[in-house]
Design a protein around this motif. Structure first.
Motif, short mmCIF file in Angstrom:
data_model
loop_
_atom_site.label_atom_id
_atom_site.label_comp_id
_atom_site.label_asym_id
_atom_site.label_seq_id
_atom_site.Cartn_x
_atom_site.Cartn_y
_atom_site.Cartn_z
N SER A 175 -55.16 26.02 5.16
CA SER A 175 -55.30 26.46 3.77
C SER A 175 -54.21 25.86 2.90
O SER A 175 -54.34 25.85 1.67
CB SER A 175 -55.22 27.99 3.70
N THR A 176 -53.14 25.36 3.53
CA THR A 176 -52.06 24.74 2.76
C THR A 176 -52.47 23.38 2.22
O THR A 176 -52.14 23.02 1.09
CB THR A 176 -50.81 24.60 3.65
N HIS A 177 -53.20 22.60 3.05
CA HIS A 177 -53.66 21.27 2.63
C HIS A 177 -55.16 21.17 2.88
O HIS A 177 -55.61 20.46 3.79
CB HIS A 177 -52.92 20.18 3.42
N PRO A 178 -55.97 21.86 2.11
CA PRO A 178 -57.41 21.90 2.40
C PRO A 178 -58.15 20.60 2.06
O PRO A 178 -59.22 20.36 2.61
CB PRO A 178 -57.91 23.05 1.51
N SER B 193 -54.85 14.62 6.39
CA SER B 193 -53.72 13.90 7.00
C SER B 193 -52.41 14.64 6.81
O SER B 193 -51.47 14.46 7.58
CB SER B 193 -53.62 12.49 6.41
N LEU B 194 -52.33 15.51 5.80
CA LEU B 194 -51.11 16.29 5.57
C LEU B 194 -50.95 17.41 6.59
O LEU B 194 -49.91 18.05 6.64
CB LEU B 194 -51.11 16.87 4.15
N GLY C 189 -55.01 32.88 4.51
CA GLY C 189 -54.46 31.61 4.94
C GLY C 189 -54.85 31.33 6.38
O GLY C 189 -55.08 32.24 7.17
N TYR C 190 -54.95 30.06 6.74
CA TYR C 190 -55.37 29.73 8.09
C TYR C 190 -54.84 28.36 8.49
O TYR C 190 -54.47 27.52 7.66
CB TYR C 190 -56.90 29.72 8.20
N ALA C 191 -54.79 28.15 9.79
CA ALA C 191 -54.58 26.83 10.38
C ALA C 191 -55.62 26.68 11.47
O ALA C 191 -55.91 27.63 12.21
CB ALA C 191 -53.18 26.70 10.95
N GLN C 192 -56.19 25.49 11.59
CA GLN C 192 -57.29 25.28 12.53
C GLN C 192 -57.11 23.96 13.25
O GLN C 192 -56.82 22.94 12.64
CB GLN C 192 -58.63 25.27 11.77
N ILE C 193 -57.25 24.00 14.57
CA ILE C 193 -57.21 22.80 15.40
C ILE C 193 -58.62 22.55 15.93
O ILE C 193 -59.24 23.45 16.50
CB ILE C 193 -56.24 22.94 16.58
N ILE C 194 -59.13 21.34 15.77
CA ILE C 194 -60.47 21.00 16.23
C ILE C 194 -60.36 19.92 17.30
O ILE C 194 -59.73 18.88 17.09
CB ILE C 194 -61.33 20.48 15.06
N ALA C 195 -60.92 20.19 18.46
CA ALA C 195 -60.87 19.25 19.59
C ALA C 195 -62.30 18.85 19.94
O ALA C 195 -63.10 19.68 20.35
CB ALA C 195 -60.18 19.90 20.79
N LYS C 196 -62.61 17.58 19.78
CA LYS C 196 -63.92 17.06 20.11
C LYS C 196 -63.80 16.06 21.25
O LYS C 196 -62.84 15.28 21.32
CB LYS C 196 -64.54 16.36 18.89
#
Length: 326
Positions: free
Chosen positions: A237-240, A244-245, A270-277
């Motif tokens: 949510s900080t750099h939606p 790259s940020l 607010g959130y942070a998300q990690i996506i692994a493909k």
């Protein structure tokens, strides 16, 4: 009270994947007994279950094969069942007496490979200082003691995350030997340290013994040691708008991160998300995988905000969530 929710963490440094069965690393190998035994590398933690493993030791007064309740659960391949000590109040665990031991009849495990037990019970029984005071883990080779080690608790199991068919309850933890032996081993025991009575620990449930490290950071290039095809990206949510940020979430510098606001704005958190493909049609990580964030909560508690971890499938749909108790 309806608590505000934060979809991850503050000052997120890195996310960890904890895997229930087999780990990567130079030490994590095992090999067949006998001359020129074939050597195998552990990619994930390996549970000591199946037809090659057996329960080898129990406390004095309880015999292997005497009908101890659910004893076979320790070595079967169903990882969500358990062995509980029978109600034999007259039996005292002498200092150094095994509570239970499991032996691999076919393999030796490399001496530098970590080992431990998955257990659960009342929260007061699983307090780390209580565990340290009551238990050791002992290593054997061909029936001979080669090392007795104090225990430590794996740091990220306190998140209590379980998905799929493995759900060991809110108080399940992994305890591991803090020290490894100087010889390769084939048997590990959970040992009573100070002569406690069985009725004191009768609520203790032992699910299985295991060998191998289990910790992977979801960072580049570390996660490629688990699967070379995994590609990571991060959102927050900080750099939606400029992804790259968000790279501080997935680079190999474990001391940086992203600050996420705990304040709700326009009805969103607010959130942070990690996506692994991994480029495949299946999920990247199997059922039973545990995950969590390393974070600093700042004024999180005072703000009345409860962080929540969400696990999503390959299509971005929620399959599990867990609030992190402060």
């Amino acid at each position: 009270m309806n608590l505000k929710k934060l979809k991850a963490a503050l000052l997120v440094a890195v996310i960890f994947m904890l895997l229930p069965l087999n780990a990567v690393g130079q030490a994590n190998t095992y090999y067949d007994k006998g001359q020129n035994g074939q050597r195998h590398t552990l990619k994930e933690r390996m549970a000591l279950v199946g037809h090659n493993c057996m329960v080898s030791r129990l406390p004095d007064g309880i015999e292997v094969g005497s009908g101890a309740k659910n004893l076979s659960n320790l070595c079967d391949e169903n990882l969500d069942n358990y062995y509980a000590l029978p109600d034999v109040a007259s039996v005292t665990l002498l200092a150094g007496s095994p509570i239970v031991a499991v032996k691999d009849m076919k393999h030796y495990i490399d001496k530098n490979t970590k080992a431990g037990f998955k257990i659960s019970g009342e929260s007061n029984v699983l307090n780390l200082e209580v565990l340290k005071g009551n238990y050791h883990i002992r290593f054997y080779r061909d029936g001979n003691i080669i090392k007795t080690s104090p225990v430590e608790q794996l740091g990220f199991t306190v998140l209590n995350l379980s998905v799929g068919n493995i759900d060991l309850g809110n108080n399940a933890v992994d305890i591991v030997a803090a020290e490894q032996p100087e010889q390769d081993y084939d048997e590990i025991a959970l040992v009573g340290q100070n002569g406690i009575k069985i009725d004191v620990v009768k609520g203790l449930k032992i699910y299985y013994a295991f060998v191998g490290d289990i910790e992977y950071t979801l960072t580049n290039p570390k996660i490629q040691q688990y699967d070379k095809d995994i590609k990571l990206n991060a959102k927050s949510s900080t750099h939606p708008l400029i992804e790259s940020l968000n790279n501080d979430l997935v680079d190999d510098n474990l001391s940086n991160g992203i600050v996420i606001s705990a304040l709700l704005q326009l009805g969103s958190s607010g959130y942070a998300q990690i996506i692994a493909k991994n480029g495949k049609s299946t999920e990247t990580f199997p059922a039973g995988t545990e995950a969590g964030f390393v974070y600093s909560d700042g004024a999180l508690i005072g703000a009345g905000v409860t962080p929540v971890i969400y696990l999503l499938d390959k299509d971005g749909n929620e399959i599990y969530h867990k609030a992190i108790e402060q």
